[in-house]
Design a protein around this motif. Structure first.
Motif, PDB file in Angstrom:
ATOM      1  N   ASN A 243      -9.106  -0.817  -9.395  1.00 12.85           N
ATOM      2  CA  ASN A 243     -10.247  -1.376  -8.656  1.00 12.85           C
ATOM      3  C   ASN A 243      -9.830  -2.576  -7.810  1.00 12.85           C
ATOM      4  OD1 ASN A 243     -11.964   0.541  -9.767  1.00 12.85           O
ATOM      5  ND2 ASN A 243     -12.701  -0.816 -11.397  1.00 12.85           N
ATOM      6  N   LYS A 244      -8.942  -3.414  -8.371  1.00 15.93           N
ATOM      7  CA  LYS A 244      -8.481  -4.586  -7.622  1.00 15.93           C
ATOM      8  C   LYS A 244      -7.647  -4.157  -6.416  1.00 15.93           C
ATOM      9  CE  LYS A 244      -8.008  -9.027  -6.909  1.00 15.93           C
ATOM     10  NZ  LYS A 244      -7.383  -9.942  -7.889  1.00 15.93           N
ATOM     11  N   PHE A 245      -6.841  -3.104  -6.579  1.00 16.94           N
ATOM     12  CA  PHE A 245      -6.079  -2.587  -5.450  1.00 16.94           C
ATOM     13  C   PHE A 245      -7.020  -2.190  -4.307  1.00 16.94           C
ATOM     14  CE2 PHE A 245      -4.035   0.540  -2.828  1.00 16.94           C
ATOM     15  CZ  PHE A 245      -2.696   0.176  -2.775  1.00 16.94           C
ATOM     16  N   VAL A 246      -8.073  -1.460  -4.640  1.00 14.28           N
ATOM     17  CA  VAL A 246      -9.023  -1.029  -3.614  1.00 14.28           C
ATOM     18  C   VAL A 246      -9.680  -2.227  -2.948  1.00 14.28           C
ATOM     19  CG1 VAL A 246     -11.178   0.227  -3.215  1.00 14.28           C
ATOM     20  CG2 VAL A 246      -9.419   1.213  -4.690  1.00 14.28           C
ATOM     21  N   SER A 247      -9.993  -3.252  -3.726  1.00 14.54           N
ATOM     22  CA  SER A 247     -10.630  -4.435  -3.140  1.00 14.54           C
ATOM     23  C   SER A 247      -9.691  -5.167  -2.193  1.00 14.54           C
ATOM     24  CB  SER A 247     -11.109  -5.382  -4.245  1.00 14.54           C
ATOM     25  OG  SER A 247     -10.021  -6.058  -4.863  1.00 14.54           O
ATOM     26  N   LEU A 248      -8.380  -5.091  -2.443  1.00 15.59           N
ATOM     27  CA  LEU A 248      -7.408  -5.769  -1.595  1.00 15.59           C
ATOM     28  C   LEU A 248      -7.027  -4.954  -0.362  1.00 15.59           C
ATOM     29  CD1 LEU A 248      -4.944  -7.223  -4.264  1.00 15.59           C
ATOM     30  CD2 LEU A 248      -6.577  -8.508  -2.893  1.00 15.59           C
ATOM     31  N   PHE A 249      -6.926  -3.633  -0.527  1.00 15.83           N
ATOM     32  CA  PHE A 249      -6.398  -2.792   0.549  1.00 15.83           C
ATOM     33  C   PHE A 249      -7.462  -1.940   1.220  1.00 15.83           C
ATOM     34  CE2 PHE A 249      -2.655  -3.905  -1.849  1.00 15.83           C
ATOM     35  CZ  PHE A 249      -1.704  -4.103  -0.870  1.00 15.83           C
TER      36      PHE A 249
ATOM     37  N   GLY B 123       8.305   1.947   1.913  1.00 12.98           N
ATOM     38  CA  GLY B 123       7.087   1.507   1.259  1.00 12.98           C
ATOM     39  C   GLY B 123       7.385   0.746  -0.012  1.00 12.98           C
ATOM     40  N   THR B 124       6.331   0.436  -0.738  1.00 11.01           N
ATOM     41  CA  THR B 124       6.468  -0.328  -1.972  1.00 11.01           C
ATOM     42  C   THR B 124       5.269  -0.060  -2.857  1.00 11.01           C
ATOM     43  OG1 THR B 124       6.869  -2.557  -2.876  1.00 11.01           O
ATOM     44  CG2 THR B 124       5.249  -2.380  -1.102  1.00 11.01           C
TER      45      THR B 124
ATOM     46  N   ARG C  88      -0.219  -8.346   5.960  1.00 11.65           N
ATOM     47  CA  ARG C  88       0.994  -7.734   6.524  1.00 11.65           C
ATOM     48  C   ARG C  88       1.254  -6.356   5.928  1.00 11.65           C
ATOM     49  NH1 ARG C  88       5.845 -11.916   5.886  1.00 11.65           N
ATOM     50  NH2 ARG C  88       7.031 -10.233   6.907  1.00 11.65           N
ATOM     51  N   LEU C  89       1.082  -6.235   4.614  1.00 11.24           N
ATOM     52  CA  LEU C  89       1.346  -4.960   3.960  1.00 11.24           C
ATOM     53  C   LEU C  89       0.312  -3.914   4.363  1.00 11.24           C
ATOM     54  CD1 LEU C  89       3.226  -3.442   2.127  1.00 11.24           C
ATOM     55  CD2 LEU C  89       1.946  -4.301   0.143  1.00 11.24           C
ATOM     56  N   ARG C  90      -0.929  -4.335   4.507  1.00  7.58           N
ATOM     57  CA  ARG C  90      -1.954  -3.396   4.975  1.00  7.58           C
ATOM     58  C   ARG C  90      -1.633  -2.886   6.373  1.00  7.58           C
ATOM     59  NH1 ARG C  90      -7.960  -5.741   3.816  1.00  7.58           N
ATOM     60  NH2 ARG C  90      -8.425  -3.889   5.044  1.00  7.58           N
ATOM     61  N   ALA C  91      -1.143  -3.754   7.242  1.00 10.32           N
ATOM     62  CA  ALA C  91      -0.774  -3.334   8.595  1.00 10.32           C
ATOM     63  C   ALA C  91       0.380  -2.346   8.553  1.00 10.32           C
ATOM     64  CB  ALA C  91      -0.407  -4.554   9.439  1.00 10.32           C
TER      65      ALA C  91
ATOM     66  N   ALA D 182       3.695   3.173   6.311  1.00 13.95           N
ATOM     67  CA  ALA D 182       4.374   2.838   5.068  1.00 13.95           C
ATOM     68  C   ALA D 182       3.553   3.323   3.876  1.00 13.95           C
ATOM     69  CB  ALA D 182       4.598   1.326   4.973  1.00 13.95           C
ATOM     70  N   LYS D 183       4.244   3.739   2.817  1.00 12.46           N
ATOM     71  CA  LYS D 183       3.586   4.160   1.594  1.00 12.46           C
ATOM     72  C   LYS D 183       3.363   2.946   0.697  1.00 12.46           C
ATOM     73  CE  LYS D 183       3.906   8.409   2.923  1.00 12.46           C
ATOM     74  NZ  LYS D 183       2.712   9.086   3.475  1.00 12.46           N
ATOM     75  N   VAL D 184       2.126   2.728   0.291  1.00  9.46           N
ATOM     76  CA  VAL D 184       1.788   1.591  -0.570  1.00  9.46           C
ATOM     77  C   VAL D 184       1.096   2.124  -1.811  1.00  9.46           C
ATOM     78  CG1 VAL D 184       0.525  -0.570  -0.774  1.00  9.46           C
ATOM     79  CG2 VAL D 184       1.603   0.032   1.401  1.00  9.46           C
ATOM     80  N   GLY D 185       1.716   1.895  -2.949  1.00  9.32           N
ATOM     81  CA  GLY D 185       1.183   2.401  -4.206  1.00  9.32           C
ATOM     82  C   GLY D 185       0.800   1.291  -5.152  1.00  9.32           C
TER      83      GLY D 185
END
Length: 259
Positions: free
Chosen positions: A108-114, A37-38, A53-56, A62-65
């Protein structure tokens, strides 16, 4: 993470989002099973296709933080501060307000992207463990599964090994991390129980020498921090030699030391 422990070294890259060359390499390493992950530095320059790609990959396990960032400028007007100003034991109320606003904006931006909260929080230059900033992390939104990275090896032997690999600054980071962990645990935040990956990132030769040893000697369920990337990417971090990122990429691409 502590309550649902993995019985293998968890290999996590920092700095996704720093530059498009770095992003490409991190994605390829996760897709190839070389990383687990990353964490993502939120900014407006990340390509939409790379987020997809990262969301998939996240959907596949994968761990995404969220790599909380207070010091790396991206040229989009978001506030940044000097490392020395952030490490002070106490900060003024206006500065704390501004820092908290930046952390919340990034979340908040992370949530909007992922479309979901981060799997974990960590910090660029370990800023989330700084004395005055660790309490602000408690105010960030989290799900029951959310954990926070604490850069503190579990044993004295591992601490000494990481200090030899990373230099004296690791002692300061570990001291702050021990205090931050107590804050997080009191607030029922999950943390990793072991850590490794301190390196002299300004010295590619040291990285090549110590990285294989740190990974090979890491205990099961240790969280191992990496900084792979592209030496030719125009976006780099102060104190990180571009060749060190390339050295980590080469090691992860060719290494046979895997669980």
């Amino acid at each position: 993470m502590t309550s649902a422990a993995r019985k293998k070294t968890l290999r996590i890259a920092d700095d996704f989002g720093l530059g498009r060359g770095h992003d490409r390499i991190i994605l390829e390493l996760i897709e190839g099973g070389r990383l687990d992950g990353t964490s993502v530095m939120i900014n407006d320059a990340i390509r939409h296709d790379d987020i997809v790609r990262l969301r998939a990959l996240q959907d596949a396990g994968a761990k995404v933080g969220l790599h909380l960032n207070l010091t790396q400028a991206f040229g989009e007007g978001a506030p940044v501060w000097s490392l020395a100003s952030l490490m002070r034991p106490t900060l003024g109320p206006q500065l704390l307000h501004d820092i908290e606003a930046s952390l919340i904006r990034q979340s908040n931006k992370f949530v909007s992207l992922f479309g979901k909260l981060p799997d974990f929080y960590d910090g660029h230059q370990h800023c989330h463990c700084f004395p005055a900033i660790a309490p602000l992390v408690l105010r960030l939104p989290r799900a029951p599964r959310t954990w926070v990275r604490v850069p503190l090896p579990a044993t004295w032997a591992a601490r000494w090994r990481n200090l030899r690999a990373g230099g004296a600054k690791g002692l300061i980071i570990m001291a702050m991390a021990a205090r931050a962990r107590a804050i997080f645990v009191r607030a029922d935040l999950q943390t990793n129980k072991d850590f490794s990956g301190f390196l002299r990132l300004g010295d590619p030769g040291d990285v090549r020498m110590w990285l294989p040893r740190l990974l090979s000697e890491a205990e099961p369920d240790c969280l191992m921090m990496f900084h792979p990337g592209d030496a030719t990417d125009p976006m780099q971090c102060a104190g990180h030699a571009p060749e060190s990122r390339a050295a980590e990429t080469e090691f992860l691409t060719g290494s046979t030391i895997y669980d």
